[in-house]
Design an enzyme around this catalytic site. Structure first.
Site, PDB file in Angstrom:
ATOM      1  N   GLU A 210     -51.167 -89.562 101.748  1.00 51.98           N
ATOM      2  CA  GLU A 210     -52.388 -90.369 101.624  1.00 51.98           C
ATOM      3  C   GLU A 210     -51.982 -91.820 101.850  1.00 51.98           C
ATOM      4  O   GLU A 210     -51.455 -92.469 100.950  1.00 51.98           O
ATOM      5  CB  GLU A 210     -53.017 -90.162 100.240  1.00 51.98           C
ATOM      6  CG  GLU A 210     -53.513 -88.750  99.986  1.00 51.98           C
ATOM      7  CD  GLU A 210     -54.678 -88.359 100.883  1.00 51.98           C
ATOM      8  OE1 GLU A 210     -55.373 -89.276 101.382  1.00 51.98           O
ATOM      9  OE2 GLU A 210     -54.883 -87.159 101.096  1.00 51.98           O
ATOM     10  N   CYS A 244     -57.098 -98.756  99.259  1.00 56.11           N
ATOM     11  CA  CYS A 244     -56.662 -98.233 100.562  1.00 56.11           C
ATOM     12  C   CYS A 244     -57.815 -98.048 101.535  1.00 56.11           C
ATOM     13  O   CYS A 244     -57.606 -98.038 102.756  1.00 56.11           O
ATOM     14  CB  CYS A 244     -55.910 -96.916 100.379  1.00 56.11           C
ATOM     15  SG  CYS A 244     -56.887 -95.603  99.612  1.00 56.11           S
TER      16      CYS A 244
END
Length: 488
Positions: A210, A244
């Site tokens: 991720e 993110c």
């Protein structure tokens, strides 16, 4: 043996006892984890306040509430997720039992990140527990206080042998990566992601990465610009830009740039007052190293809003940059901070070209009132996720897979997707030792006639469900005929 070796060895030994596999055990562990968030909330909130200056409400809103929802989803659906999954058959396997059986992978390594330390570390752990695995949890050392709370509290609430916590920095992580795992789940940047993948390759260990990247945000001139900028400002400056999937930069036509900047400025004031430094809802950069990294990105760009900073307090004001060039320093890597560059494009066509010339992002945002614009973004670009007319909220939908593509990551999680990601989906076909005549076509000597039958059984496109209904009707007809004969 090193501390890391011992933790992995204990987790594997505990997994081999089989105690992580029964559904009752998995649910019991998940419920215990749930109690942690209700009973030890103060320690959790205090630690994150020290690490990132997040407010108590903000921490619950962006971290713990989502985890409680994820646990509830897993507990409510676990029996269904873990059950054998029947699949379609062909004519050759019509009388067989054919299904997929999810089974635990073994020992999973979870390496968390510092920006949302509970959310991105515990969410994979929930899936690992639900799938029946053991898991070694490595919280980010950058969030010093939160890592200590995890190390202290997790063993109190969940099985400390099956789910050990290993703290430390780079050397401890490297030592963990020298051990053999059955899956590695990493959240962080792409540079470290490559090192994780390289280490995993030595044992052919599958990975979930991720990562992140520069998530673009296109604002169409045909939309409610005020509302669009309000949502962009929220998505960008939440957690001081250290998200993110934060919008990394804005793409818009020159004719609306001034309006976009002015509307973002208004929203900053609405959210964080005239002085964000004193606002309890505005966070801080994680440390001085990252503060310097972000401030260096300002070189060569014009500040339109904000720009104030205090290195000693790790503070950077919500900042907007105008007339940013594609070659500017701020456009070369993920910002991961409260700088919002505005890049001019001539329209949708150039925006799509601009996006497609760069690495595939983790998220892509488009603001428009025109459904055709949205559809073109969907059809002509690629990203981990796409969100129209809002920011971040797709992360909260656990029926959507969350993950990247290309440089922004591989694999996905949330809800059932985490369960499947950390399970082996085992193919099972159970046949009986009878009806051998039907198998003669596959045995030597091979002939054209046998091949013809094989082609019929394997390639014939028959609706087996329809055939099943037809067979049932035929059986009912036979029963009806027998009953009628008896009555007459």
């Amino acid at each position: 043996m090193s501390r890391e070796q011992q933790a992995v060895a204990r987790a594997r030994k505990a997994f081999e006892t089989g105690r992580s596999k029964p559904l009752e055990h998995r649910i019991r562990q998940l419920k215990s984890l749930q109690r942690l968030f209700s009973e030890r909330q103060k320690e959790i909130l205090d630690a994150i306040k020290k690490d990132l200056n997040k407010s108590e409400v903000g921490t619950q809103l962006y971290e713990t509430v989502g985890l409680e929802g994820e646990i509830n989803t897993a507990i409510r659906n676990l029996k269904k997720w873990a059950a054998p999954r029947p699949v379609g058959k062909n004519l050759l396997t019509l009388s067989d039992t054919v299904y997929i059986k999810p089974e635990p992978l073994g020992v999973v390594l979870i390496i968390g990140a510092w920006n949302y330390p509970w959310a991105v570390t515990i969410q994979p752990l929930i899936g690992a527990i639900a799938a029946g695995n053991a898991a070694v949890v490595k919280p980010s050392e950058v969030c010093v206080h939160t890592a200590k709370v995890m190390e202290d509290l997790l063993p109190v609430y969940i099985d400390k042998e099956l789910y050990p916590v290993v703290t430390g920095g780079v050397s401890e992580t490297q030592e963990l990566l020298r051990q053999r795992f059955d899956h590695i789940f990493y959240t962080g940047n792409s540079m470290v992601g490559k090192l994780i993948m390289e280490a995993a390759a030595k044992n052919l260990t599958p990975v979930t990465l991720e990562l992140g990247g520069k998530s673009p945000c296109y604002i169409d001139k045909n939309c409610d610009i005020s509302l669009a900028c309000r949502r962009v400002a929220w998505g960008k400056y939440t957690n001081c830009g250290q998200t993110c999937i934060a919008p990394d930069y804005i793409l818009c036509e020159p004719s609306i740039q001034d309006r976009v900047i002015e509307e973002v400025k208004k929203s900053i004031k609405d959210f964080y007052t005239d002085n964000p430094k004193t606002c309890p809802d505005y966070g801080r950069i994680i440390n001085q190293r990252h503060h310097k990294r972000i401030m260096d990105m300002l070189d060569g760009s014009a500040v339109a809003v904000g720009g104030d900073n205090d290195e000693s307090d790790c503070y950077i004001a919500p900042t907007v940059l105008r007339d940013v060039k594609p070659e500017a320093k701020v456009m070369q890597e993920e910002i991961f901070g409260p700088l919002l560059p505005v890049v001019s494009v001539s329209g949708l066509d150039e925006a799509i070209k601009f996006i497609n010339k760069r690495e595939k992002p983790l998220a892509l945002y488009v603001f428009t009132s025109d459904d055709k614009v949205i559809q073109r973004m969907v059809d002509e670009t690629s990203s981990g996720g796409l969100l129209a007319n809002d920011c971040l909220v797709h992360y909260s939908v656990n029926s959507l897979p969350f993950g990247g593509v290309g440089n922004s990551g591989m694999g996905c999680y949330h809800g059932k997707f985490t369960f499947d990601q950390l399970s082996h989906l085992r193919s099972c076909l159970i046949k009986k030792l009878n009806m051998e005549g039907a198998n003669s076509m596959r045995y030597p000597p091979h002939t054209a006639k046998k091949l013809g039958w094989v082609r019929f059984f394997l390639l014939k496109n028959l609706d087996l469900a329809w055939m099943g209904r037809l067979a049932l009707l035929a059986a009912l007809a036979v029963v009806a005929a027998v009953v009628l004969q008896y009555l007459l």
